[in-house]
Design a protein around this motif. Structure first.
Motif, PDB file in Angstrom:
ATOM      1  N   ARG A 128      -1.861  -8.517   6.421  1.00  0.00           N
ATOM      2  CA  ARG A 128      -1.989  -7.513   7.481  1.00  0.00           C
ATOM      3  C   ARG A 128      -1.917  -8.190   8.838  1.00  0.00           C
ATOM      4  NH1 ARG A 128      -3.663  -2.529   5.523  1.00  0.00           N
ATOM      5  NH2 ARG A 128      -4.316  -2.560   3.330  1.00  0.00           N
TER       6      ARG A 128
ATOM      7  N   ASN B  90       4.967 -10.311  11.914  1.00  0.00           N
ATOM      8  CA  ASN B  90       4.891 -10.078  10.480  1.00  0.00           C
ATOM      9  C   ASN B  90       4.570 -11.398   9.799  1.00  0.00           C
ATOM     10  OD1 ASN B  90       5.932  -7.217  10.442  1.00  0.00           O
ATOM     11  ND2 ASN B  90       7.631  -8.251  11.467  1.00  0.00           N
TER      12      ASN B  90
ATOM     13  N   GLY C 137       9.415  -5.296   9.402  1.00  0.00           N
ATOM     14  CA  GLY C 137       8.059  -4.773   9.434  1.00  0.00           C
ATOM     15  C   GLY C 137       7.400  -4.983   8.084  1.00  0.00           C
TER      16      GLY C 137
ATOM     17  N   TYR D 107       4.352  -3.559   5.697  1.00  0.00           N
ATOM     18  CA  TYR D 107       3.593  -2.317   5.616  1.00  0.00           C
ATOM     19  C   TYR D 107       2.630  -2.363   4.434  1.00  0.00           C
ATOM     20  CZ  TYR D 107       6.859  -0.481   9.038  1.00  0.00           C
ATOM     21  OH  TYR D 107       7.598  -0.302  10.184  1.00  0.00           O
TER      22      TYR D 107
ATOM     23  N   VAL E  61       0.959   1.564   1.162  1.00  0.00           N
ATOM     24  CA  VAL E  61       2.139   2.276   0.693  1.00  0.00           C
ATOM     25  C   VAL E  61       1.926   2.638  -0.774  1.00  0.00           C
ATOM     26  CG1 VAL E  61       4.636   2.167   0.358  1.00  0.00           C
ATOM     27  CG2 VAL E  61       3.586   0.960   2.285  1.00  0.00           C
TER      28      VAL E  61
ATOM     29  N   THR F  41       4.442   3.923   9.625  1.00  0.00           N
ATOM     30  CA  THR F  41       4.365   3.949   8.168  1.00  0.00           C
ATOM     31  C   THR F  41       5.758   4.151   7.595  1.00  0.00           C
ATOM     32  OG1 THR F  41       3.969   6.344   8.112  1.00  0.00           O
ATOM     33  CG2 THR F  41       2.029   4.906   8.182  1.00  0.00           C
TER      34      THR F  41
END
Length: 553
Positions: free
Chosen positions: A57, A64, A160, A162, A165, A186
């Motif tokens: 995270r 990233n 990105g 994420y 999910v 998102t």
């Protein structure tokens, strides 16, 4: 038409995290699986297990990050031991451009924070100050490491990572192409079980289908499909699971020599298919619907319905024949050739695209075989014979069963453990002298019944062999069931073989009873002809009595 499917970008690529891990492991083991580093006049050798990789995270939305837990075995040339070490390294996802294209990579060069590199485990503190700096230098020197397949052409991608999910508890790496928009907060998982999914919005898919219509002669309407059928209107739309083609036209049929024009409307439901041999998209007609209008339509429907359906089914593949992998101009597709094999991993499209109401997804299979881990060489010791053999090439070492195998990082370590060199492959370390020890513990009936007897022998000397101080491990055996002794008293028999002929402290315990003695084990000699001279050392004790002494005679 819109760019909704790809969040305002011309394309979106979703990478399965397992695929990312596999590509990273593939190139890490190729380039850093076994390394030897010079350190102040000595050499540090490191052998890495297959590495893991996890998305982390990001407190900074523009950065990233990934974390690579690394497990390795390390050896120093001035030591006879080794260390099992775990290191955690954090890097940044970036883009690497090569002449053949671009791919996502992890770069450790900018990892300078205190927690970017951490040693999380070691079983040998002597390596604490050596391994972590060496691993950090190795990763920074050999960065970047690929994380995805090689994209051909296109503009600079942005990435990105994420979390939260559905179906992806370990996160999702996403690449966006062709746009200056901010990254979406998102994404929706469209991967299912695929390695990589390229998402194309309807703003690109529909024009590509329209281009196919032009190539099939249906760009300007009305258009004559064949001498009998004329198409007046034709529209294309996307739906979840298929492409819908709707239109209207006129059929001219002869009935009793009189030409009759009949108006009709039709719907055709098609599924695109990728021909992987030619990298083109063809179609599979799932079903057709038609309605005929005008005078005599009920009668003509029975006569011409099959003809119209067959005509449509023959012409529809030509309508979207231009829908090929190359027709989506300006997008990055993935290289499946030799350049990708060297730089990242070849990726080839799957045969069945996914159709959405707002675009299309093309799945890619990534061919990223991971090489075997490099293994450090080990001397092979036999736990029963107490002999060691070279890592490979000795016929006797090859016969050792797994349950009897003990590995040593060096000859010195094997000698220190009290092992002798094989007379065939290590004759310079062959020692014919050894000792055998047997201990009999009488266990009178009614004295500590059902309590097992434990016998332990601990090396208690300071012998040196081949300039190596010996330190063999303690030997221990547990006897739970005594047998009848010579005098009828139940007795536990315990034996240790191929020990170093030196001083050993031997103890016997049963519950809260114990007895102990230190004894110089008698030397036995194995001659070249296989005969053995000398006697085994024998000790005896009785549960409940204080003495553990050598047996008479």
């Amino acid at each position: 038409m819109s760019l909704d499917l790809s969040h305002g970008f011309l394309a979106e690529v979703q990478f399965d995290t397992r695929t990312v891990q596999r590509i990273f492991a593939r190139h890490f083991l190729r380039r850093a699986g076994e390394v030897h580093v010079s350190l102040d006049g000595r050499e540090l050798s490191m052998w890495f297990d297959r590495p893991d990789l996890a998305l982390t995270r990001r407190p900074d939305p523009t950065a990233n990050r990934v974390e690579a837990p690394l497990r390795l075995i390390a050896r120093l040339s001035d030591r006879s031991d080794e260390a099992r070490v775990f290191v955690s390294a954090r890097g940044t996802v970036e883009t690497r451009a090569v002449p053949a294209g671009r791919c996502p990579v992890v770069d450790f060069k900018k990892s300078e924070k205190d927690d970017d590199f951490a040693q999380t485990f070691t079983d040998n503190p002597a390596y604490d100050d050596v391994v972590l700096p060496a691993v950090k230098g190795l990763l920074q020197q050999r960065s970047p490491f690929p994380l995805g397949p090689l994209a051909k052409g296109g503009g600079p991608p942005v990435y990105g990572t994420y979390f939260d999910v559905p179906n992806h508890s370990d996160g999702l790496l996403v690449m966006f192409l062709g746009g200056a928009n901010a990254l979406p907060p998102t994404v929706t998982d469209q991967l299912f079980s695929e390695d990589v999914m390229l998402l194309l919005p309807d703003a690109l898919v529909v024009p590509a289908i329209d281009q196919g219509k032009q190539q099939a002669g249906l760009g300007t309407l009305p258009a004559q499909l064949n001498p009998r059928v004329k198409v007046k209107t034709l529209t294309t739309s996307l739906a979840n699971g298929h492409i819908l083609i709707e239109g209207s036209g006129t059929s001219t049929d002869q009935f009793i020599g009189i030409p009759i024009d009949t108006d009709f409307t039709f719907k055709v439901f098609v599924q695109p298919l990728i021909d992987t041999a030619t990298d083109t998209v063809t179609i599979n007609v799932l079903s057709t619907q038609q309605s005929i209008h005008g005078a005599g339509s009920d009668f003509l429907d029975a006569i011409t319905g099959g003809l119209l359906t067959r005509a449509l089914e023959r012409s529809l593949p030509n309508m979207i024949g231009g829908l090929t992998l190359g027709s989506f101009s300006g997008l990055d597709f993935f290289d499946g050739g030799s350049a990708a094999e060297e730089k990242s991993a070849p990726a080839t499209p799957g045969s069945l695209p996914r159709v959405f109401a707002n675009g299309m997804g093309i799945a890619f299979d990534v061919h990223a075989s991971v090489p075997d881990e490099a293994q450090p060489p080990y001397m092979r010791g036999h736990t029963e014979s107490k002999q060691f053999h070279v890592p490979k090439g000795c016929q006797f070492g090859d016969l050792i069963r797994t349950r009897n195998l003990r590995k040593f990082p060096s000859t010195t370590a094997a000698i220190a453990a009290g092992y002798d060199g094989c007379a065939v492959c290590e004759p310079q370390f062959d020692v014919p002298e050894f000792a055998d020890l047997s201990v009999d513990v009488a266990h009178p009936t009614g004295v500590k019944p059902d309590v097992p007897v434990t016998v332990r022998a601990t090396y208690a000397d300071d012998l040196v062999r081949f300039d190596v101080t010996l330190a063999p491990e303690a030997q221990e055996s547990i006897s739970r069931t005594p047998v009848d002794g010579d005098d009828g008293v139940p007795t536990h028999h315990v034996a240790f073989s191929r020990l170093v002929p030196a001083k050993w402290t031997v103890s016997a315990t049963a519950g809260d009873w114990s007895a102990e003695t230190t004894v110089l084990l008698a030397t036995r000699v194995l001659a070249h002809d296989g005969t053995v001279s000398g006697e085994a050392t024998q000790l005896k004790a009785t549960v409940g009595e204080p003495d553990l002494a050598e047996a008479d005679g």
